[in-house]
Design a protein around this motif. Sequence first.
Motif, mmCIF file in Angstrom:
data_model
loop_
_atom_site.group_PDB
_atom_site.id
_atom_site.type_symbol
_atom_site.label_atom_id
_atom_site.label_comp_id
_atom_site.label_asym_id
_atom_site.label_seq_id
_atom_site.Cartn_x
_atom_site.Cartn_y
_atom_site.Cartn_z
ATOM 1 N N TYR A 199 0.840 -1.186 0.000
ATOM 2 C CA TYR A 199 0.000 0.000 0.000
ATOM 3 C C TYR A 199 0.884 1.247 0.000
ATOM 4 O O TYR A 199 1.911 1.294 0.693
ATOM 5 C CB TYR A 199 -0.880 0.070 1.247
ATOM 6 N N VAL A 200 0.467 2.263 -0.737
ATOM 7 C CA VAL A 200 1.067 3.593 -0.626
ATOM 8 C C VAL A 200 0.062 4.450 0.143
ATOM 9 O O VAL A 200 -1.095 4.577 -0.272
ATOM 10 C CB VAL A 200 1.345 4.213 -2.010
ATOM 11 N N VAL A 201 0.483 5.008 1.286
ATOM 12 C CA VAL A 201 -0.419 5.793 2.127
ATOM 13 C C VAL A 201 0.123 7.205 2.290
ATOM 14 O O VAL A 201 1.325 7.446 2.158
ATOM 15 C CB VAL A 201 -0.628 5.130 3.505
ATOM 16 N N GLU A 202 -0.796 8.124 2.589
ATOM 17 C CA GLU A 202 -0.393 9.527 2.730
ATOM 18 C C GLU A 202 -1.013 10.127 3.987
ATOM 19 O O GLU A 202 -2.170 9.861 4.322
ATOM 20 C CB GLU A 202 -0.819 10.319 1.495
ATOM 21 N N ASP A 203 -0.243 10.967 4.672
ATOM 22 C CA ASP A 203 -0.704 11.694 5.858
ATOM 23 C C ASP A 203 -1.072 13.132 5.484
ATOM 24 O O ASP A 203 -0.686 13.635 4.424
ATOM 25 C CB ASP A 203 0.393 11.739 6.925
ATOM 26 N N GLY A 204 -1.802 13.789 6.397
ATOM 27 C CA GLY A 204 -2.046 15.217 6.262
ATOM 28 C C GLY A 204 -3.019 15.629 5.190
ATOM 29 O O GLY A 204 -2.977 16.777 4.723
ATOM 30 N N LEU A 205 -3.921 14.731 4.791
ATOM 31 C CA LEU A 205 -4.944 15.102 3.818
ATOM 32 C C LEU A 205 -6.097 15.797 4.539
ATOM 33 O O LEU A 205 -6.435 15.446 5.678
ATOM 34 C CB LEU A 205 -5.449 13.862 3.080
ATOM 35 N N VAL A 206 -6.702 16.776 3.904
ATOM 36 C CA VAL A 206 -7.696 17.620 4.574
ATOM 37 C C VAL A 206 -9.017 17.619 3.804
ATOM 38 O O VAL A 206 -9.034 17.709 2.572
ATOM 39 C CB VAL A 206 -7.171 19.062 4.725
ATOM 40 N N ALA A 207 -10.112 17.527 4.549
ATOM 41 C CA ALA A 207 -11.454 17.613 3.969
ATOM 42 C C ALA A 207 -12.425 17.974 5.089
ATOM 43 O O ALA A 207 -12.022 18.197 6.238
ATOM 44 C CB ALA A 207 -11.844 16.296 3.305
ATOM 45 N N THR A 208 -13.716 18.031 4.779
ATOM 46 C CA THR A 208 -14.748 18.292 5.780
ATOM 47 C C THR A 208 -15.350 16.971 6.235
ATOM 48 O O THR A 208 -15.796 16.161 5.410
ATOM 49 C CB THR A 208 -15.854 19.197 5.204
ATOM 50 N N GLN A 209 -15.345 16.758 7.552
ATOM 51 C CA GLN A 209 -15.781 15.487 8.128
ATOM 52 C C GLN A 209 -17.133 15.630 8.831
ATOM 53 O O GLN A 209 -17.336 16.519 9.661
ATOM 54 C CB GLN A 209 -14.743 14.986 9.139
ATOM 55 N N THR A 210 -18.061 14.737 8.503
ATOM 56 C CA THR A 210 -19.338 14.685 9.204
ATOM 57 C C THR A 210 -19.123 14.144 10.610
ATOM 58 O O THR A 210 -18.335 13.216 10.816
ATOM 59 C CB THR A 210 -20.334 13.794 8.440
ATOM 60 N N ASN A 211 -19.841 14.713 11.592
ATOM 61 C CA ASN A 211 -19.623 14.359 12.993
ATOM 62 C C ASN A 211 -20.961 14.218 13.714
ATOM 63 O O ASN A 211 -21.589 15.211 14.107
ATOM 64 C CB ASN A 211 -18.770 15.438 13.669
ATOM 65 N N TYR A 212 -21.426 12.979 13.919
ATOM 66 C CA TYR A 212 -22.692 12.742 14.612
ATOM 67 C C TYR A 212 -22.600 13.019 16.105
ATOM 68 O O TYR A 212 -23.630 13.197 16.768
ATOM 69 C CB TYR A 212 -23.141 11.294 14.417
ATOM 70 N N TYR A 213 -21.425 13.064 16.649
ATOM 71 C CA TYR A 213 -21.267 13.283 18.091
ATOM 72 C C TYR A 213 -21.653 14.701 18.492
ATOM 73 O O TYR A 213 -21.804 14.992 19.676
ATOM 74 C CB TYR A 213 -19.826 12.975 18.510
ATOM 75 N N ALA A 214 -21.820 15.587 17.502
ATOM 76 C CA ALA A 214 -22.262 16.951 17.783
ATOM 77 C C ALA A 214 -23.784 17.044 17.892
ATOM 78 O O ALA A 214 -24.321 18.070 18.334
ATOM 79 C CB ALA A 214 -21.771 17.895 16.685
ATOM 80 N N ASP A 215 -24.503 16.000 17.519
ATOM 81 C CA ASP A 215 -25.961 15.995 17.536
ATOM 82 C C ASP A 215 -26.461 16.046 18.989
ATOM 83 O O ASP A 215 -25.974 15.311 19.853
ATOM 84 C CB ASP A 215 -26.484 14.725 16.860
#
Length: 310
Positions: free
Chosen positions: A190-206
Amino acid sequence: MQSKLVYRLASALLLAGALFVASCSKKDSTPTPGGGDTTRPGGVEMGAPEKYTKKAIVEEFTGTWCGWCPRMPILLDKLHAKYPNLVISAFHASDTFDIGKDIRKVIEEKMGVQGYPTSILERTESIDWFDTDDKINYQQAEAIVGKAFSKPAVLGLALNTTVSGSNLNITVKVGMGQALTVAKAKVLIYVVEDGLVATQTNYYADDRVKGAYEKDPDLGPLTKLPAKIAGYEYHHVVRKVLTDAKGDEIPAAYKIKGAIYSKDYTVDISKYKAAKTQVIAVVYGQDDEGKLADTYNAQVVVAGQSQKFD
């Protein structure tokens, strides 16, 4: 008289030559550090160490859209803090980091992934963490990981990687500390990469969920984050599978004790940040029916660096 002298000199030279050849032959036949010839008939390289450090792999299945998925990196980071030789990889589904449904589905089906998040340790054991009141908790996950590290490593992996322009060149070596009796042994890269950024859905905020988690020392911080976490950072993201999705088979001739199997791979990393890119190698075995038998060892290295057998 002269002819006798010439004869004696010739005889002496022949004797000296014979002794020289004998001494050279004796030196050449001295065993190598591996305990014998470096190759066997058929070109099998020999000389692999007998003992190796055990490294266990966890394969996470996640997605930016998955509201329950933020709990998994917290669990895996906590486990990695206790077990530094825990090698983490993360497959994303149906988002910008997805490597492709065709490849991912083969891997998910191999491990029986039914939903997200899912993390599979050593391709056999599911580990998760809901909260301290549910049936699945950190202590259970930690016990499963600890058991995996109690197994001896019957083989080891070495990785040599170099960056040439936009290409990452990889040589993986599998050293057999013991003979393998499994029907098929396969290596995955596998080739893996760190530090990728996006918007994450978070149900724990409900608001309907917060009450169950806000006092949890580990998951509680998620309740203080928004339902859509902008700038969420992802690590260990699988960007490319260089082998077949089911792994490349190690030839039977290399499953003997002391053998070293080598294979080369090349991948274009022009779209990755090389300093944050890593290569993961894992070897597992399966029976005649294709069912997983065991996961033997794993290895990880930063792109452009090398890791010898350890």
